[in-house]
Structures are given as C-alpha cells and as structure tokens.
Design a protein around this motif. Structure first.
Motif, PDB file in Angstrom:
ATOM      1  N   SER A 141       0.815  -1.209   0.000  1.00 56.03           N
ATOM      2  CA  SER A 141       0.000   0.000   0.000  1.00 56.03           C
ATOM      3  C   SER A 141       0.851   1.262   0.000  1.00 56.03           C
ATOM      4  O   SER A 141       0.365   2.329  -0.340  1.00 56.03           O
ATOM      5  CB  SER A 141      -0.955  -0.002   1.188  1.00 56.03           C
ATOM      6  OG  SER A 141      -0.227  -0.036   2.388  1.00 56.03           O
TER       7      SER A 141
ATOM      8  N   SER B 227      -4.324   5.267  -1.894  1.00 56.09           N
ATOM      9  CA  SER B 227      -5.340   4.506  -1.175  1.00 56.09           C
ATOM     10  C   SER B 227      -6.423   4.045  -2.148  1.00 56.09           C
ATOM     11  O   SER B 227      -6.971   4.842  -2.894  1.00 56.09           O
ATOM     12  CB  SER B 227      -5.952   5.389  -0.089  1.00 56.09           C
ATOM     13  OG  SER B 227      -7.029   4.726   0.524  1.00 56.09           O
ATOM     14  N   ILE B 228      -6.722   2.756  -2.128  1.00 51.68           N
ATOM     15  CA  ILE B 228      -7.704   2.173  -3.043  1.00 51.68           C
ATOM     16  C   ILE B 228      -8.892   1.682  -2.233  1.00 51.68           C
ATOM     17  O   ILE B 228      -8.735   0.922  -1.286  1.00 51.68           O
ATOM     18  CB  ILE B 228      -7.092   0.987  -3.823  1.00 51.68           C
ATOM     19  CG1 ILE B 228      -5.796   1.377  -4.508  1.00 51.68           C
ATOM     20  CG2 ILE B 228      -8.099   0.430  -4.816  1.00 51.68           C
ATOM     21  CD1 ILE B 228      -5.908   2.462  -5.538  1.00 51.68           C
ATOM     22  N   LYS B 229     -10.090   2.102  -2.633  1.00 55.77           N
ATOM     23  CA  LYS B 229     -11.302   1.698  -1.918  1.00 55.77           C
ATOM     24  C   LYS B 229     -11.916   0.427  -2.500  1.00 55.77           C
ATOM     25  O   LYS B 229     -12.684  -0.251  -1.831  1.00 55.77           O
ATOM     26  CB  LYS B 229     -12.321   2.827  -1.958  1.00 55.77           C
ATOM     27  CG  LYS B 229     -11.842   4.062  -1.214  1.00 55.77           C
ATOM     28  CD  LYS B 229     -12.825   5.184  -1.327  1.00 55.77           C
ATOM     29  CE  LYS B 229     -12.248   6.427  -0.658  1.00 55.77           C
ATOM     30  NZ  LYS B 229     -12.961   7.624  -0.996  1.00 55.77           N
ATOM     31  N   ASP B 230     -11.623   0.122  -3.774  1.00 55.36           N
ATOM     32  CA  ASP B 230     -12.156  -1.073  -4.422  1.00 55.36           C
ATOM     33  C   ASP B 230     -10.992  -1.794  -5.102  1.00 55.36           C
ATOM     34  O   ASP B 230     -10.698  -1.552  -6.267  1.00 55.36           O
ATOM     35  CB  ASP B 230     -13.240  -0.684  -5.431  1.00 55.36           C
ATOM     36  CG  ASP B 230     -13.912  -1.883  -6.065  1.00 55.36           C
ATOM     37  OD1 ASP B 230     -13.360  -3.004  -6.000  1.00 55.36           O
ATOM     38  OD2 ASP B 230     -14.990  -1.699  -6.655  1.00 55.36           O
ATOM     39  N   GLU B 231     -10.321  -2.660  -4.344  1.00 53.58           N
ATOM     40  CA  GLU B 231      -9.121  -3.354  -4.825  1.00 53.58           C
ATOM     41  C   GLU B 231      -9.401  -4.202  -6.067  1.00 53.58           C
ATOM     42  O   GLU B 231      -8.585  -4.251  -6.981  1.00 53.58           O
ATOM     43  CB  GLU B 231      -8.549  -4.253  -3.727  1.00 53.58           C
ATOM     44  CG  GLU B 231      -7.974  -3.515  -2.549  1.00 53.58           C
ATOM     45  CD  GLU B 231      -6.619  -2.894  -2.843  1.00 53.58           C
ATOM     46  OE1 GLU B 231      -5.915  -3.350  -3.760  1.00 53.58           O
ATOM     47  OE2 GLU B 231      -6.267  -1.940  -2.148  1.00 53.58           O
TER      48      GLU B 231
ATOM     49  N   TYR C  57      -9.679  -1.977  -9.102  1.00 55.64           N
ATOM     50  CA  TYR C  57      -8.341  -1.435  -9.372  1.00 55.64           C
ATOM     51  C   TYR C  57      -7.483  -2.473 -10.091  1.00 55.64           C
ATOM     52  O   TYR C  57      -6.883  -2.189 -11.132  1.00 55.64           O
ATOM     53  CB  TYR C  57      -7.669  -1.003  -8.068  1.00 55.64           C
ATOM     54  CG  TYR C  57      -6.241  -0.557  -8.252  1.00 55.64           C
ATOM     55  CD1 TYR C  57      -5.942   0.751  -8.642  1.00 55.64           C
ATOM     56  CD2 TYR C  57      -5.177  -1.431  -8.049  1.00 55.64           C
ATOM     57  CE1 TYR C  57      -4.624   1.161  -8.817  1.00 55.64           C
ATOM     58  CE2 TYR C  57      -3.865  -1.030  -8.224  1.00 55.64           C
ATOM     59  CZ  TYR C  57      -3.593   0.271  -8.606  1.00 55.64           C
ATOM     60  OH  TYR C  57      -2.301   0.669  -8.794  1.00 55.64           O
TER      61      TYR C  57
ATOM     62  N   ARG D 234      -8.373   6.269  -9.442  1.00 52.58           N
ATOM     63  CA  ARG D 234      -9.501   7.222  -9.491  1.00 52.58           C
ATOM     64  C   ARG D 234     -10.800   6.520  -9.858  1.00 52.58           C
ATOM     65  O   ARG D 234     -11.839   6.756  -9.246  1.00 52.58           O
ATOM     66  CB  ARG D 234      -9.203   8.336 -10.500  1.00 52.58           C
ATOM     67  CG  ARG D 234      -8.176   9.339 -10.021  1.00 52.58           C
ATOM     68  CD  ARG D 234      -8.135  10.579 -10.891  1.00 52.58           C
ATOM     69  NE  ARG D 234      -8.017  10.300 -12.315  1.00 52.58           N
ATOM     70  CZ  ARG D 234      -6.877  10.196 -12.980  1.00 52.58           C
ATOM     71  NH1 ARG D 234      -5.733  10.342 -12.337  1.00 52.58           N
ATOM     72  NH2 ARG D 234      -6.862   9.952 -14.266  1.00 52.58           N
TER      73      ARG D 234
ATOM     74  N   ASN E 118     -11.933   4.134  -6.965  1.00 56.63           N
ATOM     75  CA  ASN E 118     -12.457   4.896  -5.829  1.00 56.63           C
ATOM     76  C   ASN E 118     -13.791   5.547  -6.164  1.00 56.63           C
ATOM     77  O   ASN E 118     -14.674   5.617  -5.318  1.00 56.63           O
ATOM     78  CB  ASN E 118     -11.434   5.933  -5.371  1.00 56.63           C
ATOM     79  CG  ASN E 118     -10.247   5.296  -4.687  1.00 56.63           C
ATOM     80  OD1 ASN E 118     -10.298   4.141  -4.291  1.00 56.63           O
ATOM     81  ND2 ASN E 118      -9.171   6.031  -4.568  1.00 56.63           N
TER      82      ASN E 118
ATOM     83  N   ALA F  74     -16.475   2.968  -5.945  1.00 57.17           N
ATOM     84  CA  ALA F  74     -16.756   2.594  -4.558  1.00 57.17           C
ATOM     85  C   ALA F  74     -17.594   3.652  -3.846  1.00 57.17           C
ATOM     86  O   ALA F  74     -18.196   3.389  -2.811  1.00 57.17           O
ATOM     87  CB  ALA F  74     -15.454   2.371  -3.795  1.00 57.17           C
ATOM     88  N   ASN F  75     -17.661   4.853  -4.421  1.00 53.62           N
ATOM     89  CA  ASN F  75     -18.416   5.964  -3.840  1.00 53.62           C
ATOM     90  C   ASN F  75     -19.815   5.970  -4.442  1.00 53.62           C
ATOM     91  O   ASN F  75     -19.983   6.214  -5.632  1.00 53.62           O
ATOM     92  CB  ASN F  75     -17.690   7.283  -4.125  1.00 53.62           C
ATOM     93  CG  ASN F  75     -18.367   8.477  -3.508  1.00 53.62           C
ATOM     94  OD1 ASN F  75     -19.537   8.437  -3.157  1.00 53.62           O
ATOM     95  ND2 ASN F  75     -17.634   9.568  -3.413  1.00 53.62           N
ATOM     96  N   GLU F  76     -20.832   5.735  -3.643  1.00 46.12           N
ATOM     97  CA  GLU F  76     -22.199   5.655  -4.170  1.00 46.12           C
ATOM     98  C   GLU F  76     -22.727   6.989  -4.696  1.00 46.12           C
ATOM     99  O   GLU F  76     -23.719   7.021  -5.410  1.00 46.12           O
ATOM    100  CB  GLU F  76     -23.146   5.084  -3.123  1.00 46.12           C
ATOM    101  CG  GLU F  76     -23.241   5.894  -1.851  1.00 46.12           C
ATOM    102  CD  GLU F  76     -24.034   5.184  -0.780  1.00 46.12           C
ATOM    103  OE1 GLU F  76     -24.884   5.842  -0.176  1.00 46.12           O
ATOM    104  OE2 GLU F  76     -23.797   3.989  -0.545  1.00 46.12           O
TER     105      GLU F  76
END
Length: 86
Positions: free
Chosen positions: A3, A8-12, A15, A30, A33, A36-38
């Motif tokens: 990492s 920082s990755i919110k949805d590995e 990605y 980008r 992430n 992953a953001n609704e």
C-alpha cells in the motif's frame, strides 16, 4: 504491491482489473475509488481507450513521448506497453 507504493484504493478488485486492462496506476485508482463511492457513477469500463495491446507501436511510442518515457525509441512494442503501465 504494498500500500506504500500506490494511492489509497477503496475497491481493490476494480483497481486490479483496470491495471490488467492497461490503465495507469492513478487512473485505475480514481476509477476504482469513484465506483466505490455511491455518490458517483463512472462508467464500468472507466474510459474509451482500448487496451495497449490493440494499439500500434507508433501509437504507443507517441503516448510514451507524451509521458516523456526515456529510452522509448529503442523499445519494442511489448517494452513500450510495460513502460506505459509501469
């Protein structure tokens, strides 16, 4: 990849899939992430560019030139793809 080597990755999973398709690290981060953001709704593919394998060597060279990748004039198509993904 640790990492510390990437943002920082919110949805590995997203990605990693995007990186396999040829997206750069920051663009893949980008898109992953955003997905992953609704509150955001990027396209599932994340862009309209085909994978680097579908590009001609000349197209890859021009992209490498835009990114100022050193040694590009001596690289094969596979080496250009690796440098662009790296």
């Amino acid at each position: 990849m640790s990492s510390k080597d990437r943002p920082s990755i919110k949805d590995e999973e997203t990605y990693d899939a995007l990186r396999r398709e040829g997206y750069g690290k920051s663009k893949a981060a980008r898109i992953a992430n955003a997905q992953a953001n609704e509150n955001q709704s990027p396209s599932e593919k994340g862009g309209s560019q085909p994978p680097y394998e579908d590009w001609t060597k000349e197209e890859l060279y021009e992209r490498a030139r835009e990114l100022d990748i050193e040694g590009r004039s001596e690289m094969s198509k596979d080496e250009l793809i690796g440098a662009l993904r790296g």
